[in-house]
Design an enzyme around this catalytic site. Structure first.
Site, PDB file in Angstrom:
ATOM      1  N   ARG A 160       0.871  -1.216  -0.069  1.00  0.00           N
ATOM      2  CA  ARG A 160      -0.085   0.005  -0.005  1.00  0.00           C
ATOM      3  C   ARG A 160       0.852   1.309  -0.037  1.00  0.00           C
ATOM      4  NH1 ARG A 160      -2.916  -3.963   2.365  1.00  0.00           N
ATOM      5  NH2 ARG A 160      -4.809  -4.450   1.276  1.00  0.00           N
ATOM      6  N   ASP A 189      -0.025  -6.430  -3.260  1.00  0.00           N
ATOM      7  CA  ASP A 189      -1.389  -6.215  -2.994  1.00  0.00           C
ATOM      8  C   ASP A 189      -1.912  -5.669  -4.167  1.00  0.00           C
ATOM      9  OD1 ASP A 189      -3.854  -6.190  -1.657  1.00  0.00           O
ATOM     10  OD2 ASP A 189      -2.607  -6.331   0.335  1.00  0.00           O
ATOM     11  N   HIS A 262      -6.521 -10.204  -3.599  1.00  0.00           N
ATOM     12  CA  HIS A 262      -5.384  -9.010  -3.500  1.00  0.00           C
ATOM     13  C   HIS A 262      -4.393  -9.063  -4.609  1.00  0.00           C
ATOM     14  CE1 HIS A 262      -6.718  -7.451   0.497  1.00  0.00           C
ATOM     15  NE2 HIS A 262      -6.961  -8.673   0.759  1.00  0.00           N
ATOM     16  N   ASP A 325      -6.276 -14.262   2.265  1.00  0.00           N
ATOM     17  CA  ASP A 325      -7.448 -13.446   2.813  1.00  0.00           C
ATOM     18  C   ASP A 325      -8.150 -12.768   1.946  1.00  0.00           C
ATOM     19  OD1 ASP A 325      -5.449 -11.779   2.087  1.00  0.00           O
ATOM     20  OD2 ASP A 325      -5.913 -10.234   3.550  1.00  0.00           O
ATOM     21  N   GLU A 326      -9.613 -12.511   2.047  1.00  0.00           N
ATOM     22  CA  GLU A 326     -10.437 -11.677   1.484  1.00  0.00           C
ATOM     23  C   GLU A 326     -10.522 -11.789  -0.059  1.00  0.00           C
ATOM     24  OE1 GLU A 326     -10.050  -7.720   4.360  1.00  0.00           O
ATOM     25  OE2 GLU A 326      -8.698  -7.924   2.995  1.00  0.00           O
ATOM     26  N   TRP A 392      -6.518 -13.690  12.029  1.00  0.00           N
ATOM     27  CA  TRP A 392      -6.498 -12.322  12.085  1.00  0.00           C
ATOM     28  C   TRP A 392      -7.911 -11.774  12.869  1.00  0.00           C
ATOM     29  CZ3 TRP A 392      -9.177  -8.575   8.921  1.00  0.00           C
ATOM     30  CH2 TRP A 392      -9.644  -9.099   7.733  1.00  0.00           C
ATOM     31  N   TYR A 417      -3.406  -5.459  15.763  1.00  0.00           N
ATOM     32  CA  TYR A 417      -3.365  -4.597  14.569  1.00  0.00           C
ATOM     33  C   TYR A 417      -2.722  -3.287  14.922  1.00  0.00           C
ATOM     34  CZ  TYR A 417      -4.984  -7.608  10.735  1.00  0.00           C
ATOM     35  OH  TYR A 417      -5.243  -8.526   9.755  1.00  0.00           O
ATOM     36  N   ASP A 419      -1.823  -0.864  13.179  1.00  0.00           N
ATOM     37  CA  ASP A 419      -2.200   0.192  12.040  1.00  0.00           C
ATOM     38  C   ASP A 419      -3.679   0.999  12.764  1.00  0.00           C
ATOM     39  OD1 ASP A 419      -3.443  -2.269  11.565  1.00  0.00           O
ATOM     40  OD2 ASP A 419      -4.448  -1.597   9.521  1.00  0.00           O
ATOM     41  N   TRP A 468      -0.172  -2.760   8.530  1.00  0.00           N
ATOM     42  CA  TRP A 468      -0.712  -2.564   7.227  1.00  0.00           C
ATOM     43  C   TRP A 468      -0.672  -0.731   7.072  1.00  0.00           C
ATOM     44  CZ3 TRP A 468      -1.706  -6.801   4.967  1.00  0.00           C
ATOM     45  CH2 TRP A 468      -2.178  -7.787   5.552  1.00  0.00           C
ATOM     46  N   THR A 469      -0.442  -0.516   5.636  1.00  0.00           N
ATOM     47  CA  THR A 469       0.005   0.873   5.426  1.00  0.00           C
ATOM     48  C   THR A 469      -0.720   1.620   4.611  1.00  0.00           C
ATOM     49  OG1 THR A 469       1.596  -0.088   3.795  1.00  0.00           O
ATOM     50  CG2 THR A 469       2.496   0.247   6.003  1.00  0.00           C
ATOM     51  N   GLU A 470      -2.046   1.442   4.496  1.00  0.00           N
ATOM     52  CA  GLU A 470      -3.068   2.330   3.612  1.00  0.00           C
ATOM     53  C   GLU A 470      -2.846   3.707   4.113  1.00  0.00           C
ATOM     54  OE1 GLU A 470      -3.927  -0.488   5.207  1.00  0.00           O
ATOM     55  OE2 GLU A 470      -5.510  -1.576   3.868  1.00  0.00           O
TER      56      GLU A 470
HETATM   57  C1  ACM Z   1      -6.033  -8.774   6.450  1.00  0.00           C
HETATM   58  O1  ACM Z   1      -6.161  -7.962   7.416  1.00  0.00           O
HETATM   59  N1  ACM Z   1      -6.722  -8.691   5.522  1.00  0.00           N
HETATM   60  C2  ACM Z   1      -5.039  -9.874   6.792  1.00  0.00           C
END
Ligand code: ACM
Length: 526
Positions: A160, A189, A262, A325-326, A392, A417, A419, A468-470
């Site tokens: 990100r 990603d 992703h 994930d996702e 997670w 987390y 972030d 996570w770096t959004e």
């Molecule tokens: C995640 O936070 N999507 C692993």
């Protein structure tokens, strides 16, 4: 004042001051493990030279020879094989007394942890990058120590936002200082592919650049973008340099190439990897979850295995993180071709395509002597018990996952987390993705309560903090989010649960923060 708190630390005499002609000596069992322990002795000398300005000569000492006063002895006492999950013991003893220092451990991994504990016995100025006045006085103590879990780490998302080689190395150095063992490196990603793959150059030529980035918070009905292309990637040469840097510190890098979701950046580079439902696939500019996922054709599996072949050649660690994930099922539900593949493979619902894909990758990794780890969503479908599960969400049935035979790493968003916001009021904090994980909440988390592990003690391998770096675009903000909460992550994973106490941690943290300040770590320390 060691942090994370060691199993035991006893005062055994009077403090003493090391002389300018101090030396570092090392000793290994005959014919064993010379290189690693010698390299650790050199690393310790490198750590101590800048602030002391002394030369710190490094030499081997023969079994039975007395190292003498004014020495630091690193003694490897065994040569243990890694356990089934690939970890070597990290237990060590550290004794400082009567003008000399002795670090002893069965394995070089233990010596690496002992070195970081020893640095913390010095005045904080030892961490300075230029000569300091000293004196270099040590308390006389005997430390006996071993970690609660083998997997103690931090994850950094460099997709990100991209962080330079120097920033990544500094992050790894800070992981090492906290006697942590794992750097989980999220390399790809939707918003950027950051890893050079020689066979597929468009992954970085196209996939590493997004045309714009959201300004401020992304909301459902209002988005503002800068108009600045954003990019960056690591060449394989840079990766090798970082891997060597981590290896010297006995930190294992777990590379993550997130698939089959992703993957929008890869699909932008090679549209044939997608499901053909997006007319002009692009590197994603929005945050959040994308419906644009890999197709699971045999040719796409081949592509992924080609990518992982290059990743395996770069990263020697046992664990490879497949992400997982996702991964929305929308495209697989809508695509006639995905439906045909399902029928061909005897699958009854689109979600089974992910499980099918994960099994192909798991077989591939195991054929190469590696182990697959993925986010807990890979459990949706049949996945081999050899896969390690990174949990997670805090609502997951960890006892059930253990019963199914998996090893587990805890990355629980509610506690780990980093972030998320770290204090209230949030309006006074820099913009973060949301949530709230205070220092005390991190510290209170038990990654392996007895009722969760049940009959499977030891199969919760440990845990890690996530960055996570959004919304983390700069090294300064990264450090602000990582510390001091990363210090708490390190302690809950290292220190016996019964020896953890938040008040005591906070007192030791004050001394520890001095060490970080000397290194200009821009943590949230006030
Ligand atoms: C995640 O936070 N999507 C692993």
């Amino acid at each position: 004042m060691i942090l994370p708190k060691p199993v035991s630390c006893a005062s055994i005499g009077d403090a003493f001051t090391l002389p300018p002609d101090s030396r570092i000596l090392w000793r290994v069992p005959r014919g064993r493990g010379v290189a690693e322990t010698r390299d650790l002795a050199e690393l310790l000398a490198e750590y101590l030279r800048p602030a002391t300005g002394w030369t710190w000569p490094v030499a081997e000492v023969a079994p039975g020879d007395d190292p003498g006063a004014g020495t630091i002895l690193l003694e490897q006492t065994g040569d243990p094989e890694p356990d089934a999950a690939g970890f070597r013991p990290e237990a060590y003893t550290l004794e400082t007394d009567a003008g000399r220092v002795r670090l002893a451990a069965e394995s070089p991994d233990g010596l690496a942890r002992a070195i970081q504990a020893l640095r913390q016995l010095f005045p904080a100025a030892i961490y300075a990058s230029a000569v300091q006045p000293g004196p270099w006085t040590l308390p006389a103590v005997r430390v006996e120590d071993a970690p609660r879990f083998p997997w103690r780490g931090l994850m950094l998302d460099t997709a990100r936002h991209f962080f330079s080689v120097d920033t990544v190395k500094r992050f790894i150095e800070l992981i090492a200082q906290h006697r942590m063992s794992v750097f989980h490196w999220h390399l790809t990603d939707d918003q950027g592919w950051r890893l050079e793959i020689k066979k597929y150059p468009r992954l970085t030529e196209v996939g590493s650049i997004r045309k714009a980035t959201i300004i401020g918070r992304q909301r459902d009905h209002f988005r503002r973008y800068d108009r600045t292309p954003y990019g960056g990637f690591y060449t394989q040469e840079e990766i090798r340099d970082i891997v060597a840097f981590a290896a010297r510190r006995h930190v294992t890098i777990v590379p993550e190439v997130d698939m089959p979701g992703h993957m929008a950046a890869a699909i932008a580079a090679y549209p044939e990897l997608g499901n053909g439902l997006v007319r002009h696939p692009e590197v994603r500019t929005m945050w959040g979850i994308s419906d644009n996922v890999l197709n699971v054709e045999a040719s796409t599996v081949q592509f992924c295995q080609d990518v992982w072949s290059e990743v395996m050649a770069l990263f020697p660690g046992k664990f490879l993180h497949l992400g997982g994930d996702e991964c929305p099922r929308k495209e697989w539900t809508e695509s006639p071709r995905a439906q045909a593949l399902m029928a061909e493979r005897g699958l009854t619902e689109p979600g089974q395509l992910q499980a099918w894909f994960t099994r192909q990758m798991d077989d591939f990794f195991r054929a190469h002597g590696r182990r697959l780890i993925g986010w807990h969503e890979i459990l949706d479908g049949r996945v081999n018990p050899s896969a390690t599960i990174m949990v997670w969400w805090d609502n997951q049935d960890v006892p059930g996952i253990l019963r199914a035979g998996h090893n587990v790493v805890m990355a629980t968003n509610k506690y780990l987390y980093l972030d998320y916001y770290q204090r209230e009021p949030k309006e006074k904090e820099p913009l973060a993705i949301g949530g709230l994980v205070t220092l005390e909440q991190v510290y209170g988390f038990d990654p392996a309560p007895a009722d969760a592990t049940g009959a499977a003690p030891g199969r919760i391998l440990g845990g890690q903090g996530q960055l996570w770096t959004e919304y983390i675009a700069t090294p300064a903000y990264l450090e602000y989010m990582a510390f001091p909460r990363g210090c708490a992550v390190a302690e809950i994973l290292w220190t016996p649960r019964e020896a953890q106490a938040f008040g005591d941690f906070q007192r030791r943290l004050q001394a520890h923060v001095e060490r970080l300040r000397v290194q200009q770590v821009r943590g949230s320390f006030d």
